[in-house]
Design an enzyme around this catalytic site. Structure first.
Site, short mmCIF file in Angstrom:
data_model
loop_
_atom_site.label_atom_id
_atom_site.label_comp_id
_atom_site.label_asym_id
_atom_site.label_seq_id
_atom_site.Cartn_x
_atom_site.Cartn_y
_atom_site.Cartn_z
N ASN A 15 14.96 26.54 -10.99
CA ASN A 15 14.14 26.69 -9.78
C ASN A 15 12.74 27.09 -10.23
O ASN A 15 12.52 28.23 -10.63
CB ASN A 15 14.76 27.77 -8.88
CG ASN A 15 13.87 28.09 -7.68
OD1 ASN A 15 12.89 27.39 -7.41
ND2 ASN A 15 14.21 29.15 -6.96
N LYS A 17 10.12 27.46 -8.50
CA LYS A 17 9.33 28.19 -7.50
C LYS A 17 7.94 27.53 -7.42
O LYS A 17 7.84 26.33 -7.60
CB LYS A 17 9.30 29.67 -7.84
CG LYS A 17 10.74 30.20 -8.09
CD LYS A 17 10.84 31.68 -8.20
CE LYS A 17 12.31 32.05 -8.45
NZ LYS A 17 12.54 33.48 -8.45
N HIS A 105 17.29 30.94 -0.25
CA HIS A 105 16.79 31.75 -1.37
C HIS A 105 16.21 33.06 -0.82
O HIS A 105 15.58 33.06 0.24
CB HIS A 105 15.73 30.99 -2.16
CG HIS A 105 15.42 31.64 -3.47
ND1 HIS A 105 14.63 32.75 -3.58
CD2 HIS A 105 15.85 31.36 -4.74
CE1 HIS A 105 14.56 33.13 -4.86
NE2 HIS A 105 15.29 32.29 -5.58
N GLU A 107 13.68 34.65 -1.55
CA GLU A 107 12.24 34.61 -1.30
C GLU A 107 11.93 33.94 0.04
O GLU A 107 11.01 34.34 0.75
CB GLU A 107 11.53 33.91 -2.48
CG GLU A 107 11.49 34.81 -3.70
CD GLU A 107 11.49 34.10 -5.04
OE1 GLU A 107 11.16 32.91 -5.10
OE2 GLU A 107 11.84 34.76 -6.05
N GLU A 177 22.66 35.59 -6.26
CA GLU A 177 21.43 36.08 -6.88
C GLU A 177 21.11 37.48 -6.35
O GLU A 177 20.48 37.61 -5.29
CB GLU A 177 20.26 35.15 -6.55
CG GLU A 177 20.42 33.74 -7.07
CD GLU A 177 19.06 33.06 -7.30
OE1 GLU A 177 18.83 32.63 -8.41
OE2 GLU A 177 18.25 33.01 -6.36
N GLY A 183 13.50 37.97 -11.34
CA GLY A 183 12.16 38.14 -11.92
C GLY A 183 11.88 39.53 -12.44
O GLY A 183 10.73 39.87 -12.72
N SER A 223 17.21 36.70 -13.71
CA SER A 223 16.82 37.01 -15.09
C SER A 223 17.77 36.41 -16.13
O SER A 223 18.05 37.03 -17.15
CB SER A 223 16.69 38.53 -15.28
OG SER A 223 15.66 39.03 -14.44
P1 13P Z 1 14.49 34.59 -12.38
O1 13P Z 1 15.39 33.78 -13.30
O2 13P Z 1 13.03 34.43 -12.68
O3 13P Z 1 14.96 36.00 -12.29
O4 13P Z 1 14.66 33.94 -10.90
C1 13P Z 1 15.93 33.74 -10.40
C2 13P Z 1 15.82 32.94 -9.17
O5 13P Z 1 15.34 33.41 -8.15
C3 13P Z 1 16.28 31.55 -9.21
O6 13P Z 1 16.37 31.00 -7.95
#
Ligand code: 13P
Length: 262
Positions: A15, A17, A105, A107, A177, A183, A223
């Site tokens: 992903n 983003k 997600h 976010e 997640e 992140g 992560s």
């Molecule tokens: P990270 O791998 O950067 O922690 O992000 C995970 C994520 O949100 C994947 O959708």
């Protein structure tokens, strides 16, 4: 619930983003495909989820070079068309050979107000358009620390899947997640991730039956890196990973895809 022997093909998803423009995306796919072997493609299903503006370029490259990477999107709207400024419908994505769409997600939920009802409608539209939803669920740090992880995650799963048939559920992907691991460099321990993912599979068993529970693929996200992938993938109910930051670098993403060699 744990499934010691299963025939689920591992699925590793990147992903991106809001990263990589379409020039970066083309370079990424070229570099990644150079690093992967036939065995990698045979052992693991790979999906990448670039921003909308990259999708057409990536589609063309994947088609022309016959790269066995599944094209994914990060979002879409549940309506077919209409006055929804800034949005893109599921059927527009299918026209570009997009096969997977991330939905729910954290976010989108936290920054753009997406609700469980929205996620439910989105899944309906993604399935109707013939694509595979990758449903994201997960708890905040406060929810984890106050013992509410299971309630939160199971609530999100049941709201998102309400009205789906066992057949539809069996073809889906759910990504667990934990929000505090996204992140941050903090990863859930493999055991903690397995506990939640195993509970999701048990819930699918209860609500949609054995076939759905045995076939649905469950990912961990938060992560994930080349250095922790092997331990995560060794858990019986974890069938893959949804990778953010570490999926932006083709070499690191290739090492994650090659987890079985680690
Ligand atoms: P990270 O791998 O950067 O922690 O992000 C995970 C994520 O949100 C994947 O959708």
């Amino acid at each position: 619930m744990s499934s010691e022997s299963n025939s689920r093909v591992p699925i590793v998803s990147g992903n991106w983003k809001m990263n990589h423009n379409h020039f970066d995306a083309i370079q990424f796919v070229q570099k990644l495909s150079y690093l992967l072997t036939k065995d990698d493609y045979n052992n693991v299903e790979i999906t990448i989820h670039p921003p909308f503006t990259d999708i057409r370029s990536v589609q063309t490259l994947i088609d022309v070079d016959e790269v066995r990477i599944g094209l994914g999107a990060q979002h879409c709207h549940w309506e077919e068309k209409g006055a929804f400024t800034g949005e893109v419908s599921a059927s527009f994505l299918t026209k570009l050979n997009v096969r997977y769409v991330i939905c729910g997600h954290s976010e989108r939920r936290e920054l753009f107000g997406q609700t469980d009802e929205d996620v439910n409608r989105l899944i309906v539209s993604i399935v109707k358009a013939g694509m595979t939803p990758i449903l994201c669920v997960g708890e905040t740090l406060t929810e984890r620390e106050t013992g509410r992880t299971t309630a939160k995650v199971m609530g999100q799963v049941s709201a998102a899947l309400q009205g789906r048939t066992p057949e539809q559920v069996s073809q889906m992907v759910i990504a667990y997640e934990p929000i505090w691991a996204i992140g941050t460099g903090r990863t859930a321990t493999a055991g903690d991730a397995q506990a939640v993912v195993g509970a999701i599979r048990s819930q699918i068993l209860e609500s949609f039956g054995e076939r759905a529970a045995m076939n649905i693929r469950l990912q961990y996200g938060g992560s994930v890196k080349a250095s922790n992938i092997a331990e995560i993938m060794s858990q019986p109910d974890i069938d893959g990973v949804l990778v953010g930051g570490a999926s932006l670098d083709p070499a690191e993403f290739a090492r994650i895809i090659q987890f079985r060699l680690r």
